[in-house]
Design an enzyme around this catalytic site. Structure first.
Site, PDB file in Angstrom:
ATOM      1  N   CYS A  81       0.817  -1.217   0.000  1.00  0.00           N
ATOM      2  CA  CYS A  81       0.000   0.000   0.000  1.00  0.00           C
ATOM      3  C   CYS A  81       0.851   1.267   0.000  1.00  0.00           C
ATOM      4  CB  CYS A  81      -0.961  -0.002   1.178  1.00  0.00           C
ATOM      5  SG  CYS A  81      -1.976  -1.488   1.188  1.00  0.00           S
ATOM      6  N   CYS A 201     -13.750  -0.337   7.899  1.00  0.00           N
ATOM      7  CA  CYS A 201     -12.798  -0.900   6.931  1.00  0.00           C
ATOM      8  C   CYS A 201     -12.728   0.010   5.714  1.00  0.00           C
ATOM      9  CB  CYS A 201     -13.255  -2.284   6.469  1.00  0.00           C
ATOM     10  SG  CYS A 201     -13.412  -3.503   7.788  1.00  0.00           S
ATOM     11  N   SER A 202     -11.535   0.157   5.151  1.00  0.00           N
ATOM     12  CA  SER A 202     -11.403   0.993   3.957  1.00  0.00           C
ATOM     13  C   SER A 202     -12.179   0.376   2.798  1.00  0.00           C
ATOM     14  CB  SER A 202      -9.929   1.170   3.575  1.00  0.00           C
ATOM     15  OG  SER A 202      -9.298  -0.073   3.463  1.00  0.00           O
ATOM     16  N   HIS A 328      -9.577   3.139  -1.199  1.00  0.00           N
ATOM     17  CA  HIS A 328      -8.185   2.720  -1.088  1.00  0.00           C
ATOM     18  C   HIS A 328      -7.768   1.856  -2.281  1.00  0.00           C
ATOM     19  CE1 HIS A 328      -4.426   1.532   0.495  1.00  0.00           C
ATOM     20  NE2 HIS A 328      -4.791   0.566   1.298  1.00  0.00           N
TER      21      HIS A 328
END
Ligand SMILES: [Zn+2]
Lengths: 380, 139
Positions: A81, A201-202, A328
């Site tokens: 990431c 949560c993304s 994301h």
């Protein structure tokens, strides 16, 4: 040594684009950033492209096949990431070293659906759900529970991070979602891995972001009007920790990167006006308040309770809506964070503008682990 | 009647002696004392190459942290407790914590844990059976 400047930067509105290709998504952001810089692909001397899921498929070159094959060097990066931020940093280093005067950075990702992590593989039988969980919501739940164990941080405090970031996203037209989520709704959402509910949560999305970097000489020649100065760039891997064979450590690498980034910029956390940090899960944001020195150890729960990190607070965090609401897309995330902070420093963030922002910090974590931090500064 | 197949270890740091109880094995760095699961080429704490001793890890420990997994991959039974356990004498292991209600009210960091060994409920593609380990509260 002379500084490096961001002359142009932009991102596409994050979303789901199953009918498009990775190079197409990347090309869109690249053209937006070039337009923002009032430059063309012919002006670029190199391309740094961050993408994770097609890391072996020459994504940077394929973007050039969409927007202009000028024969410039292309570097494709993959660093979980932290992929996009790593591309940005490599570009920054090349300009800083005096190799190029103008380079393009693109971060792009097209995501699959569902849970990340915990795939296992290898010989034998799958270990997910047999020897604990390697899914990302669980890994970051456990990282949060370490903070809870040390400082008594509560489920409610973790949930408040989501309330804040979802609220911020209502002011960001480029966020995937722009929906308020009251505390009860966050806490009562489907539990994924306690203490992370679905709204903690993304969001898995497709997306791309890009930036044009320039040497000081070139930036002055072209005009510093809307330029943003890169004050520091730091990248770390995870130093050895007692439990890191079974518990990925996102804290030590962040602290190490923060120390380097602040020192290189000659500033401290008290000088920073806004932060975009890696809120891949609500639990993670709490940890990074302390890891980045925005508060003392053990004070992060109090910080979220008092609203210190919301827009209008002492140090606004994730005004974009963060990974939790903006979304994301792994390889694009690091560059999108830079776009967000640069937009505030340019005074162009409209409804979510942090008033008078002069210095901003971006932070991403690639689990496994990599941490990248950049400190950006308003020029004029 | 087919002869009973020997159980295979679920991970290479689970040892199944011919004569005796199964146990978890660690490698201890001769220079700095860091403990790793399974065998090691070099120490990632101090950089020393070689000089590791094999250590039989304790079956007693305490719960360091946990999460309660409610959504996992298809076919995996939920909810379950994913646990990180610090073993007495060194070594940290991850696994499922069983024989406790999977709620934040009943699972507490610091609770005493023991490591137990059972046949795994999954077989590999060739039908081989595996021995795995679990954690359970220690009374
Ligand atoms: Zn050692």
């Amino acid at each position: 040594m002379s500084d490096v400047y961001i002359l142009g930067t932009d991102m596409i509105k994050f979303g789901r684009f199953p009918d498009r290709t990775v190079p197409d998504l990347g090309a869109e952001a690249a053209l937006l950033a070039l337009k923002d810089a009032n430059l063309g692909i012919q002006d670029m001397e190199a391309l740094y492209c961050g993408n994770l899921y097609q890391a072996s498929a020459m994504v940077g070159q394929r973007i050039l096949q969409e927007i202009g094959q000028t024969g410039i060097p292309v570097v494709n990066t993959a660093n979980a990431c932290a992929t996009g931020a790593t591309a940005f940093r490599e570009a920054w280093m090349a300009v800083k070293a005096g190799v190029y005067d103008l380079v393009l950075v693109v971060g792009v990702e097209q995501m699959g659906k569902g849970l990340l992590g915990g795939g296992g593989g290898g010989k034998g039988i799958p270990r997910e759900g047999l020897l604990g969980s390697g899914t990302m919501p669980s890994v970051f739940a456990e990282a949060g529970m370490e903070h809870a164990r040390k400082y008594g941080t509560t489920f409610e405090q973790f949930a408040k991070v989501s309330v804040k970031n979802h609220h911020h996203s209502t002011m960001n037209p480029k966020a995937r979602y722009q929906i308020e989520t009251p505390l009860e709704e966050v806490m009562n959402a489907e539990m994924i891995s306690y203490p992370n509910t679905k709204l903690m949560c993304s969001v898995n999305v497709d997306g791309s972001a890009a930036a044009v970097l320039a040497s000081e000489k070139k930036a002055r020649e072209l005009g510093l009007g809307r330029a943003v100065r890169v004050r520091s760039s730091a990248l770390t891997s995870d130093p050895w920790q007692e439990r890191d064979l079974v518990m990925p450590d996102v804290n030590t690498c962040t602290r190490k990167a923060a120390k380097t980034a602040y020192e290189m910029a000659g500033v401290g956390p008290e000088d920073i006006d806004l932060v975009e940090l890696h809120d891949c899960f609500a639990t993670a944001e709490i940890l990074h308040y302390e890891n980045l020195g925005l508060c003392g150890d053990g004070e992060a729960g109090k910080m979220i309770d008092e609203g210190q990190t919301q827009l209008g607070g002492r140090i606004p965090v994730n005004c974009s809506g963060g990974l939790l609401s903006k979304g994301h897309p792994l390889g694009a995330t690091g560059v999108a964070n830079i776009y967000e902070v640069a937009t505030h420093l340019r005074g162009e963030a409209e409804k979510r503008q942090v008033e008078g922002a002069k210095l901003g910090l971006t932070h991403v974590i690639g689990l496994g682990s990599a941490c990248a931090i950049h400190v950006l500064e308003k020029v004029s | 009647m087919a002869e009973a197949q020997a159980l295979l270890p679920v991970v290479d740091y689970l040892k199944i002696p011919d004569d005796g109880d199964p146990y978890l094995e660690g490698a201890k760095c001769g220079n700095c004392g860091a403990i790793y699961l399974g065998s090691r080429r070099a120490c990632s704490k101090c950089g020393t190459v070689g000089g590791f001793s094999s250590e039989k890890l304790s079956n007693k420990g305490e719960l360091y942290v946990f999460s309660i997994v409610h959504r996992s991959f298809p076919g995996i039974e939920v909810p379950y407790v994913s646990a990180v356990v610090d073993l007495e004498g060194g070594g940290t292991v991850k696994g499922n914590l069983i024989n406790v209600e999977p709620t934040p009210e009943t699972v507490k960091p610091g609770m005493p844990i023991e490591v137990i060994y059972k046949t795994a409920p999954r077989k590999d593609a060739e039908g081989n059976e595996y021995l795995t380990y679990y954690f359970q509260p220690r009374g």
